[in-house]
Design a protein around this motif. Structure first.
Motif, PDB file in Angstrom:
ATOM      1  N   THR A  39       0.922  -1.082   0.029  1.00 45.29           N
ATOM      2  CA  THR A  39       0.116   0.064   0.088  1.00 45.29           C
ATOM      3  C   THR A  39       0.849   1.413  -0.043  1.00 45.29           C
ATOM      4  O   THR A  39       1.935   1.238   0.250  1.00 45.29           O
ATOM      5  CB  THR A  39      -0.868   0.083   1.106  1.00 45.29           C
ATOM      6  OG1 THR A  39       0.177   0.093   2.322  1.00 45.29           O
ATOM      7  CG2 THR A  39      -1.573  -1.352   1.308  1.00 45.29           C
ATOM      8  N   GLU A  40       0.362   2.397  -0.425  1.00 48.52           N
ATOM      9  CA  GLU A  40       0.901   3.580  -0.279  1.00 48.52           C
ATOM     10  C   GLU A  40       1.435   3.975   1.132  1.00 48.52           C
ATOM     11  O   GLU A  40       2.580   4.600   1.449  1.00 48.52           O
ATOM     12  CB  GLU A  40       0.097   4.645  -1.015  1.00 48.52           C
ATOM     13  CG  GLU A  40      -0.037   4.632  -2.522  1.00 48.52           C
ATOM     14  CD  GLU A  40      -1.063   5.774  -3.182  1.00 48.52           C
ATOM     15  OE1 GLU A  40      -1.195   6.561  -2.395  1.00 48.52           O
ATOM     16  OE2 GLU A  40      -1.066   5.458  -4.306  1.00 48.52           O
ATOM     17  N   GLY A  68       1.129   1.125  -7.954  1.00 45.88           N
ATOM     18  CA  GLY A  68       1.029  -0.487  -8.170  1.00 45.88           C
ATOM     19  C   GLY A  68       1.091  -0.886  -9.646  1.00 45.88           C
ATOM     20  O   GLY A  68       2.103  -1.480 -10.363  1.00 45.88           O
ATOM     21  N   GLU A  69       0.232  -0.132 -10.298  1.00 44.77           N
ATOM     22  CA  GLU A  69       0.216  -0.371 -11.820  1.00 44.77           C
ATOM     23  C   GLU A  69       1.555   0.045 -12.544  1.00 44.77           C
ATOM     24  O   GLU A  69       1.887  -0.688 -13.266  1.00 44.77           O
ATOM     25  CB  GLU A  69      -0.979   0.443 -12.358  1.00 44.77           C
ATOM     26  CG  GLU A  69      -1.281  -0.042 -13.808  1.00 44.77           C
ATOM     27  CD  GLU A  69      -2.747   0.940 -14.450  1.00 44.77           C
ATOM     28  OE1 GLU A  69      -2.854   0.526 -15.597  1.00 44.77           O
ATOM     29  OE2 GLU A  69      -3.134   1.562 -13.564  1.00 44.77           O
ATOM     30  N   GLN A  70       2.120   1.418 -12.097  1.00 45.78           N
ATOM     31  CA  GLN A  70       3.362   1.735 -12.844  1.00 45.78           C
ATOM     32  C   GLN A  70       4.428   0.843 -12.675  1.00 45.78           C
ATOM     33  O   GLN A  70       5.165   0.695 -13.307  1.00 45.78           O
ATOM     34  CB  GLN A  70       3.444   3.175 -12.384  1.00 45.78           C
ATOM     35  CG  GLN A  70       2.627   4.096 -12.955  1.00 45.78           C
ATOM     36  CD  GLN A  70       2.743   5.442 -12.333  1.00 45.78           C
ATOM     37  OE1 GLN A  70       3.322   5.584 -10.970  1.00 45.78           O
ATOM     38  NE2 GLN A  70       2.535   6.669 -12.828  1.00 45.78           N
ATOM     39  N   ALA A  71       4.467   0.270 -11.456  1.00 47.10           N
ATOM     40  CA  ALA A  71       5.442  -0.662 -10.823  1.00 47.10           C
ATOM     41  C   ALA A  71       5.401  -1.869 -11.570  1.00 47.10           C
ATOM     42  O   ALA A  71       6.599  -2.339 -12.062  1.00 47.10           O
ATOM     43  CB  ALA A  71       5.165  -0.867  -9.244  1.00 47.10           C
ATOM     44  N   ARG A  72       4.236  -2.605 -11.732  1.00 46.93           N
ATOM     45  CA  ARG A  72       4.044  -3.541 -12.649  1.00 46.93           C
ATOM     46  C   ARG A  72       4.575  -3.478 -14.111  1.00 46.93           C
ATOM     47  O   ARG A  72       4.740  -4.434 -14.766  1.00 46.93           O
ATOM     48  CB  ARG A  72       2.503  -4.237 -12.351  1.00 46.93           C
ATOM     49  CG  ARG A  72       2.519  -4.692 -10.964  1.00 46.93           C
ATOM     50  CD  ARG A  72       0.999  -5.561 -10.732  1.00 46.93           C
ATOM     51  NE  ARG A  72      -0.061  -4.462 -11.110  1.00 46.93           N
ATOM     52  CZ  ARG A  72      -0.752  -3.697 -10.429  1.00 46.93           C
ATOM     53  NH1 ARG A  72      -0.426  -3.802  -9.205  1.00 46.93           N
ATOM     54  NH2 ARG A  72      -1.849  -3.350 -10.612  1.00 46.93           N
ATOM     55  N   VAL A  82       1.313  -6.091  -5.309  1.00 47.73           N
ATOM     56  CA  VAL A  82       2.093  -4.810  -5.106  1.00 47.73           C
ATOM     57  C   VAL A  82       1.296  -3.602  -5.673  1.00 47.73           C
ATOM     58  O   VAL A  82       0.528  -3.608  -6.497  1.00 47.73           O
ATOM     59  CB  VAL A  82       3.352  -4.757  -6.419  1.00 47.73           C
ATOM     60  CG1 VAL A  82       4.175  -3.451  -6.201  1.00 47.73           C
ATOM     61  CG2 VAL A  82       4.230  -5.946  -5.726  1.00 47.73           C
ATOM     62  N   GLY A  83       1.122  -2.672  -4.557  1.00 47.36           N
ATOM     63  CA  GLY A  83       0.242  -1.677  -4.603  1.00 47.36           C
ATOM     64  C   GLY A  83       0.836  -0.349  -4.621  1.00 47.36           C
ATOM     65  O   GLY A  83       0.219   0.776  -4.919  1.00 47.36           O
ATOM     66  N   ALA A  84       2.179  -0.215  -4.439  1.00 49.51           N
ATOM     67  CA  ALA A  84       2.858   0.949  -4.485  1.00 49.51           C
ATOM     68  C   ALA A  84       4.537   0.631  -4.742  1.00 49.51           C
ATOM     69  O   ALA A  84       5.030  -0.337  -4.319  1.00 49.51           O
ATOM     70  CB  ALA A  84       2.415   1.839  -3.087  1.00 49.51           C
TER      71      ALA A  84
END
Length: 307
Positions: A39-40, A68-72, A82-84
């Motif tokens: 989480t953030e 999380g989307e950017q990291a994935r 992964v959320g952040a």
């Protein structure tokens, strides 16, 4: 952190200096280097630490926040747990066994000698030089640097070094992957990091305070596996090789021991904790200056072994 500023500023260029001098080992640029969270809210601690490091004078620490989307999107090996994330820039990583082997090869190429499998029982100073007791023989030298990590206290105490050095043991193993990450991935809440190591992924974690020679505890390996499993896809955590425990040398005040002891011919380099790889080359460069010139560089004053 302020004491570390001048070392960190020169840390990466010290690797480049070794490479230019004939150490044939590559340091890879981390593209990307990610710290990852559920989480953030979880990442707020790291963001505060990074800002504090910048405020201490280490302006080269550059980072950005990711969803999380950017990291994935940057690392497809990550799952939707992964959320952040936090992306750190300007980082590198290396293959530790290859690097150490390249250092030894460079020493031999210059006419130096590397004695493998020879333990040092004691170090003593004589009018003729510093004598190392190797058990079956002795060797005499003009100067000696004790860089024996978590075992250094036994050899340096007689030379006035009182700061205790403990073994902060870390566990690691390697596993096969369907797709290799582009760089290291760090999971701060789980205290686990994964790094490309040849054609396998190295998984490492834990800070266990025990005797440096204590045997590997398989439960620690299981704990690392359980901690990181939810976050990685296409990684076979059950096909483990190279299970290993290594003893990081940890000092009580968080600062390494670098410099001259009570003897003008006996020096110490150690106690870097988790930063031995990153700060090893710059430590060597600065300590070489102290040994050859007889004067300790000012940037090493906070790391005085006699403090």
């Amino acid at each position: 952190m302020t004491a570390y500023v001048p070392l960190n500023e020169r840390a990466l260029e010290a690797f480049d200096a070794l490479a230019a001098g004939g150490v044939e080992a590559v340091t890879h640029r981390a593209s990307p280097f990610l710290a990852l969270y559920r989480t953030e809210r979880e990442r707020s601690g790291l963001l505060a630490e990074l800002q504090a490091i910048r405020d201490s004078g280490q302006s080269e620490v550059v980072f950005g926040q990711l969803t999380g989307e950017q990291a994935r999107a940057l690392e497809p090996v990550l799952t939707d747990r992964v959320g952040a994330g936090v992306q750190l820039y300007g980082q590198r990583y290396l293959h530790p066994p290859e690097f150490v082997g390249a250092l030894a090869a460079s020493v031999r190429a210059r006419g130096g000698e590397v004695l493998e499998g020879s333990g040092v029982r004691s170090v003593r100073e004589t009018p003729q030089g510093v004598v190392l007791d190797l058990g079956d023989r002795e060797r005499r030298h003009d100067a000696v640097i004790v860089a024996t990590g978590a075992w250094s206290e036994r050899l340096t105490r007689r030379f006035g070094v009182r700061e205790p050095v403990q073994a902060g043991r870390g566990y690691s193993f390697s596993v096969p992957v369907e797709r290799m990450p582009g760089g290291p991935l760090y999971f701060p809440q789980q205290r686990v990091a994964v790094t490309p190591l040849g054609d396998r992924l190295r998984v490492a974690g834990m800070m266990e305070f025990r005797r440096p020679d204590a045997p590997l505890d398989a439960r620690r390996i299981d704990a690392v596996v359980d901690a990181v499993r939810p976050f990685l896809a296409g990684v076979d955590l059950d096909d483990r090789q190279d299970e290993w425990v290594g003893s990081r040398p940890v000092t009580g005040d968080g600062l390494p021991l670098i410099g001259r002891t009570s003897s003008e011919r006996v020096f110490v380099a150690g106690g870097h904790g988790m930063w031995g790889i990153a700060l090893g080359p710059v430590t060597g460069m600065l300590l070489a200056e102290a040994v050859l010139k007889g004067e300790t560089p000012e940037v090493l004053r906070p790391f005085d072994p006699l403090r």
